[in-house]
Design an enzyme around this catalytic site. Structure first.
Site, PDB file in Angstrom:
ATOM      1  N   LYS A  36      13.242   3.272   0.022  1.00  0.00           N
ATOM      2  CA  LYS A  36      12.172   3.154   0.525  1.00  0.00           C
ATOM      3  C   LYS A  36      11.008   3.764  -0.774  1.00  0.00           C
ATOM      4  CE  LYS A  36       9.943   6.428   2.871  1.00  0.00           C
ATOM      5  NZ  LYS A  36       8.307   6.595   2.447  1.00  0.00           N
ATOM      6  N   ASP A  63       6.405   1.334   1.406  1.00  0.00           N
ATOM      7  CA  ASP A  63       5.788   1.919   2.268  1.00  0.00           C
ATOM      8  C   ASP A  63       4.374   2.126   1.754  1.00  0.00           C
ATOM      9  OD1 ASP A  63       4.974   3.555   4.322  1.00  0.00           O
ATOM     10  OD2 ASP A  63       6.071   5.166   3.674  1.00  0.00           O
ATOM     11  N   LYS A  65       1.249   1.730   3.628  1.00  0.00           N
ATOM     12  CA  LYS A  65       0.265   1.717   4.886  1.00  0.00           C
ATOM     13  C   LYS A  65      -0.864   1.301   4.629  1.00  0.00           C
ATOM     14  CE  LYS A  65       2.844   6.258   5.922  1.00  0.00           C
ATOM     15  NZ  LYS A  65       3.668   6.143   4.785  1.00  0.00           N
ATOM     16  N   HIS A  67      -4.461  -0.053   4.826  1.00  0.00           N
ATOM     17  CA  HIS A  67      -5.775   0.189   5.706  1.00  0.00           C
ATOM     18  C   HIS A  67      -6.924  -0.137   5.116  1.00  0.00           C
ATOM     19  CE1 HIS A  67      -7.366   3.333   9.017  1.00  0.00           C
ATOM     20  NE2 HIS A  67      -8.126   2.048   9.159  1.00  0.00           N
ATOM     21  N   ASP A  68      -7.313  -1.437   5.414  1.00  0.00           N
ATOM     22  CA  ASP A  68      -8.649  -1.610   4.749  1.00  0.00           C
ATOM     23  C   ASP A  68      -9.415  -2.900   5.502  1.00  0.00           C
ATOM     24  OD1 ASP A  68     -10.584  -2.184   2.619  1.00  0.00           O
ATOM     25  OD2 ASP A  68      -9.289  -1.283   1.195  1.00  0.00           O
ATOM     26  N   PRO A  70     -10.111  -6.640   6.481  1.00  0.00           N
ATOM     27  CA  PRO A  70      -8.991  -7.856   6.774  1.00  0.00           C
ATOM     28  C   PRO A  70      -8.676  -8.478   5.215  1.00  0.00           C
ATOM     29  CG  PRO A  70     -10.398  -7.598   8.707  1.00  0.00           C
ATOM     30  CD  PRO A  70     -10.926  -6.633   7.767  1.00  0.00           C
ATOM     31  N   ASN A  71      -9.852  -8.945   4.509  1.00  0.00           N
ATOM     32  CA  ASN A  71      -9.749  -9.765   3.643  1.00  0.00           C
ATOM     33  C   ASN A  71      -8.956  -9.023   2.299  1.00  0.00           C
ATOM     34  OD1 ASN A  71     -10.423 -12.459   1.968  1.00  0.00           O
ATOM     35  ND2 ASN A  71     -11.488 -11.116   0.884  1.00  0.00           N
ATOM     36  N   THR A  72      -9.059  -7.793   2.364  1.00  0.00           N
ATOM     37  CA  THR A  72      -8.581  -6.971   1.350  1.00  0.00           C
ATOM     38  C   THR A  72      -6.999  -6.910   1.571  1.00  0.00           C
ATOM     39  OG1 THR A  72     -10.346  -5.896   0.651  1.00  0.00           O
ATOM     40  CG2 THR A  72      -8.399  -4.721  -0.011  1.00  0.00           C
ATOM     41  N   THR A 122       3.934  10.915  11.482  1.00  0.00           N
ATOM     42  CA  THR A 122       4.748  11.954  12.406  1.00  0.00           C
ATOM     43  C   THR A 122       4.703  13.326  11.924  1.00  0.00           C
ATOM     44  OG1 THR A 122       6.533  11.705  10.632  1.00  0.00           O
ATOM     45  CG2 THR A 122       7.022  10.534  12.697  1.00  0.00           C
ATOM     46  N   ARG A 183      16.001  14.180   9.784  1.00  0.00           N
ATOM     47  CA  ARG A 183      16.806  15.230   9.069  1.00  0.00           C
ATOM     48  C   ARG A 183      18.403  15.222   9.645  1.00  0.00           C
ATOM     49  NH1 ARG A 183      12.671  14.736   7.141  1.00  0.00           N
ATOM     50  NH2 ARG A 183      11.048  16.349   6.701  1.00  0.00           N
ATOM     51  N   GLN A 191       6.817  17.540   9.071  1.00  0.00           N
ATOM     52  CA  GLN A 191       6.824  16.439   9.961  1.00  0.00           C
ATOM     53  C   GLN A 191       6.865  17.147  11.537  1.00  0.00           C
ATOM     54  OE1 GLN A 191       6.751  13.419   8.968  1.00  0.00           O
ATOM     55  NE2 GLN A 191       7.545  13.188   7.336  1.00  0.00           N
ATOM     56  N   GLY A 211      14.839  11.303   3.363  1.00  0.00           N
ATOM     57  CA  GLY A 211      14.494  11.751   1.952  1.00  0.00           C
ATOM     58  C   GLY A 211      14.857  12.849   1.283  1.00  0.00           C
ATOM     59  N   ARG A 212      14.108  14.020   1.700  1.00  0.00           N
ATOM     60  CA  ARG A 212      14.191  15.429   0.904  1.00  0.00           C
ATOM     61  C   ARG A 212      15.676  15.783   1.000  1.00  0.00           C
ATOM     62  NH1 ARG A 212       8.781  17.806   3.641  1.00  0.00           N
ATOM     63  NH2 ARG A 212       7.698  15.869   2.990  1.00  0.00           N
TER      64      ARG A 212
END
Length: 232
Positions: A36, A63, A65, A67-68, A70-72, A122, A183, A191, A211-212
């Site tokens: 990821k 990843d 995410k 959020h803009d 629609p055209n962008t 989360t 975890r 989280q 991840g961590r």
């Protein structure tokens, strides 16, 4: 006993450079794990980071995410899909038209890929939603946003482990769930809706983000070997 499927675990490479990220990826078998790549690494290295991992044989979940308007989102996803990513995502709070535009970009892509939608981060709980004027509780909002994703024919959603069972019940077993905040031992950190690896497997989520605990392990190889022992 925990039983993981090959490539069910997505290893989050939350680093500032490829040189740092490779300390983890070089210990991973691309037949057993996916990667990821999030905003932190992608903003530092750009699209070439994806080429590097693809050459190593990895499938990558990008990843960002989105959020803009629609055209962008449509134009951005067209570029992202051209990179050959295995999976990418949008944020479902962008609205129905944005979600539909994202789906159109996927349909217009000439590569195979998965498109999923982020429901509620989360790191949030009900009180955080109220602070920004959202009166629905998290469970209701996740259900509402998941419905929008399903109706737009997205491949699935990002949610917490605690919402997986209801999502699968309402929208079908083939509607994918990707669960961050996992975890090996249940320690929340930042989280709020975290869960243990054992719980994630028990709830039958499709993909688990870790991840961590890997990237910050004193012995990365030893931690990865432990995870591999769960793969059947």
């Amino acid at each position: 006993m925990i039983h993981l499927k090959p490539k069910q675990v997505l290893v989050a490479l939350d680093f500032d450079s490829y040189e740092q990220a490779i300390t983890v990826s070089r210990n991973l078998d691309p037949n057993k794990f996916r990667l990821k790549v999030g905003k932190q690494l992608f903003s530092a290295e750009g699209p070439k980071i994806l080429d590097n991992f693809h050459k190593q044989g990895f499938e990558v979940f990008l990843d960002l995410k989105l959020h803009d308007i629609p055209n962008t989102v449509y134009k951005t996803l067209k570029n992202i899909f051209s990179f050959g990513v295995w999976m990418t995502n949008i944020h479902l709070l962008g609205g129905i038209e944005m979600i539909q535009a994202a789906k159109e970009a996927q349909l217009d892509s000439d590569k195979e890929n998965l498109l999923i939608g982020v429901t509620v981060l989360t790191s949030l709980k009900d009180s955080h939603l109220k602070e920004i004027g959202i009166m629905k509780d998290i469970n209701s909002l996740v259900s509402k946003l998941s419905l929008a994703a399903k109706q737009a024919s997205l491949d699935g959603v990002v949610c917490s482990v605690h919402e997986v069972k209801k999502i699968k019940k309402d929208f079908g077993l083939d509607f994918l769930t990707v669960t961050p905040g996992i975890r090996l031992k249940q320690e929340k950190g930042d989280q709020m809706r975290a869960a243990s690896l054992e719980t994630a497997v028990k709830e039958n989520t499709d993909y688990i983000v870790l991840g961590r605990e890997i990237s910050q392990a004193e012995d990365i190889s030893k931690m990865i070997n432990k995870l591999e022992s769960y793969i059947i």
